[in-house]
Design a protein around this motif. Sequence first.
Motif, PDB file in Angstrom:
ATOM      1  N   LEU A 123       0.860  -1.182   0.000  1.00  0.00           N
ATOM      2  CA  LEU A 123       0.000   0.000   0.000  1.00  0.00           C
ATOM      3  C   LEU A 123       0.891   1.224   0.000  1.00  0.00           C
ATOM      4  O   LEU A 123       1.873   1.291   0.755  1.00  0.00           O
ATOM      5  N   GLY A 124       0.561   2.216  -0.849  1.00  0.00           N
ATOM      6  CA  GLY A 124       1.445   3.359  -0.932  1.00  0.00           C
ATOM      7  C   GLY A 124       0.775   4.634  -1.398  1.00  0.00           C
ATOM      8  O   GLY A 124      -0.454   4.746  -1.459  1.00  0.00           O
ATOM      9  N   LEU A 125       1.619   5.582  -1.743  1.00  0.00           N
ATOM     10  CA  LEU A 125       1.200   6.878  -2.272  1.00  0.00           C
ATOM     11  C   LEU A 125       2.062   7.159  -3.495  1.00  0.00           C
ATOM     12  O   LEU A 125       3.269   6.897  -3.487  1.00  0.00           O
ATOM     13  N   GLU A 126       1.437   7.725  -4.522  1.00  0.00           N
ATOM     14  CA  GLU A 126       2.096   7.827  -5.819  1.00  0.00           C
ATOM     15  C   GLU A 126       1.874   9.193  -6.444  1.00  0.00           C
ATOM     16  O   GLU A 126       0.769   9.743  -6.406  1.00  0.00           O
ATOM     17  N   SER A 184      -1.993   9.208  -6.958  1.00  0.00           N
ATOM     18  CA  SER A 184      -2.712   7.932  -6.977  1.00  0.00           C
ATOM     19  C   SER A 184      -2.420   7.168  -5.692  1.00  0.00           C
ATOM     20  O   SER A 184      -1.424   7.432  -5.012  1.00  0.00           O
ATOM     21  N   ILE A 185      -3.282   6.218  -5.411  1.00  0.00           N
ATOM     22  CA  ILE A 185      -3.086   5.312  -4.276  1.00  0.00           C
ATOM     23  C   ILE A 185      -2.936   3.895  -4.821  1.00  0.00           C
ATOM     24  O   ILE A 185      -3.917   3.301  -5.287  1.00  0.00           O
ATOM     25  N   PRO A 186      -1.712   3.339  -4.837  1.00  0.00           N
ATOM     26  CA  PRO A 186      -1.511   1.987  -5.350  1.00  0.00           C
ATOM     27  C   PRO A 186      -1.733   0.923  -4.270  1.00  0.00           C
ATOM     28  O   PRO A 186      -1.235   1.043  -3.149  1.00  0.00           O
ATOM     29  N   LEU A 187      -2.473  -0.100  -4.628  1.00  0.00           N
ATOM     30  CA  LEU A 187      -2.748  -1.234  -3.745  1.00  0.00           C
ATOM     31  C   LEU A 187      -2.364  -2.492  -4.495  1.00  0.00           C
ATOM     32  O   LEU A 187      -2.893  -2.761  -5.582  1.00  0.00           O
ATOM     33  N   GLY A 188      -1.396  -3.255  -3.953  1.00  0.00           N
ATOM     34  CA  GLY A 188      -0.875  -4.387  -4.699  1.00  0.00           C
ATOM     35  C   GLY A 188      -0.721  -5.660  -3.901  1.00  0.00           C
ATOM     36  O   GLY A 188      -0.788  -5.675  -2.666  1.00  0.00           O
TER      37      GLY A 188
END
Length: 234
Positions: free
Chosen positions: A138-141, A159-163
């Motif tokens: 989970l992060g911030l982009e 963006s908010i990446p969820l992987g």
Amino acid sequence: MLIKRTLLLAIAALTTAVANVRAQELPEYLMEIGAGGGVVGYLGDFNGSITKNLQPAATIVGRYNINSYMAVKLQLAYGKMKGSSEKVKTYYPDYSDKVYTFSNPIGALVAAYEYNLVPYGTGREYRGAKRLAPYLSLGLEANYIRVNGEQKSNVFTMSIPLGIGLKYKLGERANIGLEWAMHFSLSDKLDGVKDPYGIKSSGLFKNTDCYSSLMITATYSFNAKCRTCHNEDE
């Protein structure tokens, strides 16, 4: 037969002991750096399929391993988003009698937290850890998009990446990874068109675009952790 069994047991015990000694000698590395490639796919007003119009992408990645369960990742990626309104079933007033196409390069700077579902690594400090470990991210982009549609422009957004992914340790320093992620944008202009429905909306993720990514990476571990400094038991 008894002697043969005894010898076999002794060899097995010796092999295990040697392996354990070797594992205990392996250091824990705090840092990783590497690169990789994969595909990205636009998801938004003009495409609702994660397998349509996938485009090649490349990435550079750095990782700080907090411990065998947690890591912080910094990633720089570049790809392209491609799409068209030609076969879209949804009615858009501005594109009812003309086709809109786009092919927009996208750059991403990602800071993410990773959590391994099992302890990852080898060596004494990774006692009980596995070479293969699934993880969540989970992060911030920060994104830069060069819009090449009807109205050329530059778009800067977040963006908010969820992987979800897999890590595998090939050797003491070599790692490979596979990650699939959804990147939920705070903008509706990844495709170059804002609100093609012609309906005003509000909210954090209302009427916004997103994209998916599938990346394979190879990283090299360095900066070994000092055991003495961390009071490791002998």
